[in-house]
Write a protein that holds these residues in place. Sequence first.
Motif, PDB file in Angstrom:
ATOM      1  N   VAL A  21       0.795  -1.170   0.059  1.00  0.00           N
ATOM      2  CA  VAL A  21       0.098  -0.028  -0.095  1.00  0.00           C
ATOM      3  C   VAL A  21       0.997   1.309  -0.058  1.00  0.00           C
ATOM      4  O   VAL A  21       2.069   1.124   0.321  1.00  0.00           O
ATOM      5  CB  VAL A  21      -0.897  -0.068   1.305  1.00  0.00           C
ATOM      6  CG1 VAL A  21      -2.020  -0.998   1.115  1.00  0.00           C
ATOM      7  CG2 VAL A  21      -0.212  -0.021   2.542  1.00  0.00           C
ATOM      8  N   THR A  22       0.133   2.390  -0.404  1.00  0.00           N
ATOM      9  CA  THR A  22       0.868   3.691  -0.294  1.00  0.00           C
ATOM     10  C   THR A  22       1.294   3.951   1.106  1.00  0.00           C
ATOM     11  O   THR A  22       0.598   3.707   1.940  1.00  0.00           O
ATOM     12  CB  THR A  22       0.311   4.745  -1.325  1.00  0.00           C
ATOM     13  OG1 THR A  22      -1.021   5.052  -0.601  1.00  0.00           O
ATOM     14  CG2 THR A  22       0.059   4.106  -2.536  1.00  0.00           C
TER      15      THR A  22
ATOM     16  N   ASN B  34       0.407   6.877   2.245  1.00  0.00           N
ATOM     17  CA  ASN B  34      -0.831   7.655   2.725  1.00  0.00           C
ATOM     18  C   ASN B  34      -1.823   6.589   3.194  1.00  0.00           C
ATOM     19  O   ASN B  34      -2.542   6.596   4.295  1.00  0.00           O
ATOM     20  CB  ASN B  34      -1.539   8.186   1.641  1.00  0.00           C
ATOM     21  CG  ASN B  34      -2.699   9.002   2.003  1.00  0.00           C
ATOM     22  OD1 ASN B  34      -3.392   8.732   3.012  1.00  0.00           O
ATOM     23  ND2 ASN B  34      -2.813  10.231   1.474  1.00  0.00           N
ATOM     24  N   ASN B  35      -2.095   5.678   2.490  1.00  0.00           N
ATOM     25  CA  ASN B  35      -3.079   4.377   2.978  1.00  0.00           C
ATOM     26  C   ASN B  35      -2.487   3.655   4.272  1.00  0.00           C
ATOM     27  O   ASN B  35      -3.150   3.184   5.117  1.00  0.00           O
ATOM     28  CB  ASN B  35      -3.232   3.330   1.866  1.00  0.00           C
ATOM     29  CG  ASN B  35      -3.943   3.941   0.638  1.00  0.00           C
ATOM     30  OD1 ASN B  35      -4.826   4.879   0.833  1.00  0.00           O
ATOM     31  ND2 ASN B  35      -4.078   3.407  -0.405  1.00  0.00           N
TER      32      ASN B  35
ATOM     33  N   GLU C  61      -3.164   5.691   7.127  1.00  0.00           N
ATOM     34  CA  GLU C  61      -4.405   5.597   7.651  1.00  0.00           C
ATOM     35  C   GLU C  61      -4.803   4.316   8.003  1.00  0.00           C
ATOM     36  O   GLU C  61      -5.553   4.005   9.355  1.00  0.00           O
ATOM     37  CB  GLU C  61      -5.395   5.825   6.408  1.00  0.00           C
ATOM     38  CG  GLU C  61      -5.552   7.113   5.773  1.00  0.00           C
ATOM     39  CD  GLU C  61      -6.334   7.120   4.382  1.00  0.00           C
ATOM     40  OE1 GLU C  61      -6.934   6.311   4.084  1.00  0.00           O
ATOM     41  OE2 GLU C  61      -6.153   8.336   3.787  1.00  0.00           O
TER      42      GLU C  61
END
Length: 66
Positions: free
Chosen positions: A6-7, A9-10, A13
């Motif tokens: 995942v990035t 950012n993800n 989160e």
Amino acid sequence: MGPKNVTINNFAEMTGYTEKAVRHKIDLGVWIEGRVWRKAPDNRILINIEEYDRWAEGVQAPGSRP
């Protein structure tokens, strides 16, 4: 089952780590390139969730830093 990579950012989160904290772990070599993180063909950094989980559980790869 979700994606393996995942990035940042993800990842932030999902885990509560800030993007800055993730980049700091990468910059310091706490997370090993090619294991916990890698660059995608478009140069974005992707975090391997499975390897992050191993790191979080204290299972470290040879040569990694705590």
